[in-house]
Design a protein around this motif. Structure first.
Motif, PDB file in Angstrom:
ATOM      1  N   GLN A 122       0.830  -1.209   0.000  1.00 20.27           N
ATOM      2  CA  GLN A 122       0.000   0.000   0.000  1.00 20.27           C
ATOM      3  C   GLN A 122       0.859   1.253   0.000  1.00 20.27           C
ATOM      4  N   ARG A 123       1.907   1.250   0.824  1.00 19.14           N
ATOM      5  CA  ARG A 123       2.780   2.425   0.888  1.00 19.14           C
ATOM      6  C   ARG A 123       3.557   2.628  -0.408  1.00 19.14           C
ATOM      7  N   ILE A 124       3.907   1.524  -1.076  1.00 19.81           N
ATOM      8  CA  ILE A 124       4.562   1.647  -2.381  1.00 19.81           C
ATOM      9  C   ILE A 124       3.639   2.361  -3.362  1.00 19.81           C
ATOM     10  N   ARG A 125       2.363   1.947  -3.366  1.00 22.52           N
ATOM     11  CA  ARG A 125       1.394   2.576  -4.264  1.00 22.52           C
ATOM     12  C   ARG A 125       1.225   4.057  -3.931  1.00 22.52           C
ATOM     13  N   GLU A 126       1.114   4.345  -2.628  1.00 27.63           N
ATOM     14  CA  GLU A 126       0.949   5.736  -2.206  1.00 27.63           C
ATOM     15  C   GLU A 126       2.160   6.573  -2.589  1.00 27.63           C
ATOM     16  N   ALA A 127       3.343   5.989  -2.409  1.00 21.41           N
ATOM     17  CA  ALA A 127       4.571   6.717  -2.745  1.00 21.41           C
ATOM     18  C   ALA A 127       4.645   6.995  -4.245  1.00 21.41           C
ATOM     19  N   GLU A 128       4.297   5.973  -5.039  1.00 23.12           N
ATOM     20  CA  GLU A 128       4.329   6.158  -6.500  1.00 23.12           C
ATOM     21  C   GLU A 128       3.316   7.215  -6.933  1.00 23.12           C
ATOM     22  N   ARG A 129       2.119   7.176  -6.309  1.00 30.43           N
ATOM     23  CA  ARG A 129       1.113   8.190  -6.628  1.00 30.43           C
ATOM     24  C   ARG A 129       1.591   9.575  -6.232  1.00 30.43           C
ATOM     25  N   GLY A 130       2.270   9.635  -5.090  1.00 29.82           N
ATOM     26  CA  GLY A 130       2.795  10.923  -4.638  1.00 29.82           C
ATOM     27  C   GLY A 130       3.841  11.473  -5.584  1.00 29.82           C
ATOM     28  N   ILE A 131       4.706  10.592  -6.078  1.00 29.30           N
ATOM     29  CA  ILE A 131       5.746  11.012  -7.018  1.00 29.30           C
ATOM     30  C   ILE A 131       5.117  11.515  -8.313  1.00 29.30           C
ATOM     31  N   ILE A 132       4.112  10.777  -8.798  1.00 29.42           N
ATOM     32  CA  ILE A 132       3.434  11.186 -10.038  1.00 29.42           C
ATOM     33  C   ILE A 132       2.714  12.512  -9.824  1.00 29.42           C
ATOM     34  N   TYR A 133       2.044  12.651  -8.678  1.00 25.59           N
ATOM     35  CA  TYR A 133       1.350  13.919  -8.392  1.00 25.59           C
ATOM     36  C   TYR A 133       2.336  15.072  -8.383  1.00 25.59           C
ATOM     37  N   ASP A 134       3.463  14.895  -7.680  1.00 27.71           N
ATOM     38  CA  ASP A 134       4.466  15.961  -7.604  1.00 27.71           C
ATOM     39  C   ASP A 134       5.012  16.320  -8.983  1.00 27.71           C
ATOM     40  N   GLU A 135       5.120  15.297  -9.847  1.00 24.59           N
ATOM     41  CA  GLU A 135       5.633  15.548 -11.200  1.00 24.59           C
ATOM     42  C   GLU A 135       4.635  16.357 -12.029  1.00 24.59           C
ATOM     43  N   TYR A 136       3.362  15.982 -11.955  1.00 28.00           N
ATOM     44  CA  TYR A 136       2.370  16.617 -12.817  1.00 28.00           C
ATOM     45  C   TYR A 136       1.854  17.946 -12.266  1.00 28.00           C
ATOM     46  N   ILE A 137       1.955  18.155 -10.951  1.00 31.79           N
ATOM     47  CA  ILE A 137       1.526  19.445 -10.408  1.00 31.79           C
ATOM     48  C   ILE A 137       2.423  20.550 -10.949  1.00 31.79           C
ATOM     49  N   GLU A 138       3.662  20.180 -11.315  1.00 29.82           N
ATOM     50  CA  GLU A 138       4.597  21.142 -11.896  1.00 29.82           C
ATOM     51  C   GLU A 138       4.233  21.475 -13.344  1.00 29.82           C
ATOM     52  N   LYS A 139       3.336  20.685 -13.928  1.00 27.27           N
ATOM     53  CA  LYS A 139       2.979  20.884 -15.328  1.00 27.27           C
ATOM     54  C   LYS A 139       1.672  21.666 -15.510  1.00 27.27           C
ATOM     55  N   GLU A 140       1.088  22.126 -14.409  1.00 28.31           N
ATOM     56  CA  GLU A 140      -0.111  22.960 -14.531  1.00 28.31           C
ATOM     57  C   GLU A 140       0.198  24.189 -15.365  1.00 28.31           C
ATOM     58  N   ASN A 141      -0.733  24.551 -16.253  1.00 31.47           N
ATOM     59  CA  ASN A 141      -0.591  25.696 -17.168  1.00 31.47           C
ATOM     60  C   ASN A 141       0.440  25.446 -18.265  1.00 31.47           C
ATOM     61  N   GLU A 142       0.804  24.190 -18.462  1.00 37.94           N
ATOM     62  CA  GLU A 142       1.688  23.823 -19.566  1.00 37.94           C
ATOM     63  C   GLU A 142       0.896  22.962 -20.556  1.00 37.94           C
ATOM     64  N   ILE A 143       1.524  22.624 -21.673  1.00 42.37           N
ATOM     65  CA  ILE A 143       0.862  21.719 -22.610  1.00 42.37           C
ATOM     66  C   ILE A 143       1.599  20.388 -22.653  1.00 42.37           C
ATOM     67  N   LEU A 144       0.826  19.327 -22.880  1.00 44.21           N
ATOM     68  CA  LEU A 144       1.368  17.980 -22.975  1.00 44.21           C
ATOM     69  C   LEU A 144       0.800  17.305 -24.212  1.00 44.21           C
ATOM     70  N   THR A 145       1.517  16.304 -24.687  1.00 42.28           N
ATOM     71  CA  THR A 145       0.989  15.480 -25.771  1.00 42.28           C
ATOM     72  C   THR A 145       0.169  14.352 -25.152  1.00 42.28           C
ATOM     73  N   ALA A 146      -1.046  14.203 -25.602  1.00 45.05           N
ATOM     74  CA  ALA A 146      -1.959  13.197 -25.043  1.00 45.05           C
ATOM     75  C   ALA A 146      -2.367  12.206 -26.123  1.00 45.05           C
ATOM     76  N   ILE A 147      -2.678  10.994 -25.682  1.00 51.49           N
ATOM     77  CA  ILE A 147      -3.198   9.958 -26.573  1.00 51.49           C
ATOM     78  C   ILE A 147      -4.580   9.554 -26.064  1.00 51.49           C
ATOM     79  N   VAL A 148      -5.561   9.642 -26.920  1.00 56.51           N
ATOM     80  CA  VAL A 148      -6.931   9.315 -26.516  1.00 56.51           C
ATOM     81  C   VAL A 148      -7.025   7.834 -26.181  1.00 56.51           C
ATOM     82  N   GLN A 149      -7.505   7.533 -24.965  1.00 61.53           N
ATOM     83  CA  GLN A 149      -7.670   6.143 -24.529  1.00 61.53           C
ATOM     84  C   GLN A 149      -9.094   5.651 -24.726  1.00 61.53           C
ATOM     85  N   ARG A 150     -10.044   6.495 -24.284  1.00 58.36           N
ATOM     86  CA  ARG A 150     -11.445   6.073 -24.365  1.00 58.36           C
ATOM     87  C   ARG A 150     -12.349   7.287 -24.199  1.00 58.36           C
ATOM     88  N   VAL A 151     -13.574   7.122 -24.618  1.00 59.90           N
ATOM     89  CA  VAL A 151     -14.602   8.138 -24.442  1.00 59.90           C
ATOM     90  C   VAL A 151     -15.711   7.522 -23.601  1.00 59.90           C
TER      91      VAL A 151
END
Length: 364
Positions: A122-151
Motif C-alpha cells: 500500500q505504501r509503495i502505491r501511495e509513494a508512486e502516486r505521490g511522485i506522479i502527483y508531484d511531477e504533474y503538479i509542476e505541469k499545470e498551465n503547460e501543454i502535454l501530448t496526449a493519446i486518446v484512450q477512451r470516451v
C-alpha cells in the motif's frame, strides 16, 4: 515477522524516500488492527482492550502488549491487573499505574508478516502516486501530448505518460472528434489527488493552449523578445492574439506567422483549422482597438477612458467585416482589448453628428 519483510521495508524507505520510522509505525498500527480482529474471535467481550505492538527493527521480532491499570481488586481482566500481579513484574508499581503485559499469540508471526506485506504494498502505491502527483503538479498551465484512450459519456480520457488525463465537456472543442489512439496537444488546467491516483484535468479550449503552441513554434517568444500580451478565443472557430516586441528590429507579428506562414500554420493544424488573427499590441488604446478589429479597416477610434468604452468608425463597406459573422469579430476584439466597442459606419457616424453628445472622447 521474517527478515525478508524488514529488508523490504528498509528498501522501500530508501528507494521511495519514505521515513523508515513512519513506515514501521504504519505497520505497527496495522498489526494492532490485525490483533484486535484475531482477539475478538477468541473473546468477543474483550474488544475494548488497549494494545501496543512493537517491531524490533533489527530482528523483526513482533511483540503484543496489553496496557492494564493496576488495581487492588480486578473487575475486568482485559483492562485491569491486580497490585500483587503487577508487583511481580516490578515491585515499584502502585494502584493507578499502567502496566504493559505481553500477550503475543503463538501464531501471530504469520499474521504479522502478511499484514506488514500489505502495508508495504500500500505504501509503495501511495509513494508512486505521490511522485506522479508531484511531477504533474509542476505541469499545470503547460501543454502535454496526449493519446486518446477512451470516451465515456461526455468525457474523453487520455494517456499523459505516467498518468491519465480527462477532457471534460467544457474543455472539448466544438465539432472535434476524439478517436482512440488520436494524438493531440492539451493544456493542463489542474492536477487533483484521487483514491486511484492523480487525475489531470486538461483542456483543448483554454486560451493558454494557443499561447503555449506559439511558444513551441516561435524562438522569439521562447527567448522573451516577443511577448504575447493577450488572447481572446472562441475555441474551434477563431482566436485573436496580440503580440509585442522588445526589439524594434523584430516584427512580432512576423515572428508568430513564420516563414511563408509555417509557424501559424502548425498551430492552426493542431487546432483543426481554427482561424487565428495575430495583431500588433499597442500601449495606445485607440491604436490597439483599431488593430484588434483586423481584418476590417478602421477610420477613427474615439475613446472614453472613464467608461473604458470607445466608438469606432469604419467605411460603409467594412461595417459587416468589422462586426463579423454573428458579431464574432467585434466580440473577440472587445475581449482582447478589454474595451467596450461600438462600431459605426461612416454614414451612421455622419447622421449622429447633429445628436447631442456628452464629454468629447479622445480621437485616435
Amino acid at each position: 515477522m521474517n527478515m525478508e519483510v524488514i529488508r523490504a521495508a528498509e528498501a522501500l524507505a530508501k528507494e521511495k524516500g519514505i521515513n523508515q520510522d513512519v513506515l514501521f509505525s504504519a505497520i505497527e498500527e496495522a498489526l494492532k488492527s490485525a490483533y484486535r480482529k484475531n482477539f475478538r474471535k477468541v473473546s468477543p467481550t474483550s474488544t475494548s482492550q488497549n494494545v501496543d505492538v512493537t517491531i524490533d527493527r533489527s530482528t523483526g521480532a513482533v511483540q503484543v502488549f496489553a496496557r492494564k491499570i493496576v488495581v487492588e481488586s480486578v473487575e475486568d481482566d482485559s483492562q485491569e491487573i491486580s497490585l500483587v500481579e503487577a508487583q511481580r513484574i516490578q515491585p515499584s508499581f502502585q494502584p493507578g499505574d499502567i502496566v504493559q503485559v505481553e500477550i503475543t499469540p503463538g501464531d501471530f508471526g504469520r499474521v504479522a508478516a502478511q499484514t506488514a506485506k500489505q502495508v508495504i504494498v500500500q505504501r509503495i502505491r501511495e509513494a508512486e502516486r505521490g511522485i506522479i502527483y508531484d511531477e504533474y503538479i509542476e505541469k499545470e498551465n503547460e501543454i502535454l501530448t496526449a493519446i486518446v484512450q477512451r470516451v465515456e459519456g461526455k468525457s474523453v480520457y487520455v494517456e499523459l505518460g505516467k498518468t491519465e488525463g480527462v477532457i471534460e465537456p467544457n474543455g472539448q472543442m466544438p465539432g472535434e472528434e476524439y478517436n482512440v489512439n488520436d494524438r493531440l496537444k492539451v493544456y493542463v488546467l489542474e492536477v487533483q489527488r484521487t483514491t486511484r491516483g492523480p487525475q489531470v484535468l486538461v483542456s483543448r479550449t483554454h486560451p493558454g493552449l494557443v499561447k503555449r503552441l506559439f511558444e513551441l513554434e516561435s524562438p522569439e517568444i521562447q527567448t522573451g523578445t516577443v511577448q504575447i500580451k493577450s488572447i481572446a478565443r472562441e475555441a474551434g472557430s477563431r482566436t485573436k492574439m496580440a503580440v509585442s516586441s522588445s526589439d524594434p528590429i523584430i516584427d512580432p507579428v512576423g515572428s508568430c506567422v513564420g516563414p511563408r506562414g509555417s509557424r501559424v500554420e502548425s498551430v492552426v493544424n493542431e487546432l483543426k483549422g481554427e482561424k487565428i488573427d495575430i495583431i500588433k499590441w499597442s500601449a495606445d488604446p485607440a491604436e490597439f482597438i483599431a488593430n484588434a478589429l483586423n481584418p476590417a479597416r478602421v477610420l477613427s477610434v474615439f475613446t472614453s477612458e472613464e467608461n473604458k468604452a470607445c466608438r469606432v468608425i469604419v467605411p460603409d463597406n467594412q461595417l459587416s467585416l468589422a462586426i463579423g459573422k454573428e458579431g464574432q469579430n467585434a466580440r473577440l476584439a472587445a475581449k482582447l482589448t478589454g474595451w467596450k466597442i461600438d462600431i459605426k459606419s461612416q454614414t451612421q457616424a455622419t447622421s449622429m453628428l447633429d445628436e447631442p453628445v456628452g464629454e468629447e472622447p479622445e480621437e485616435a
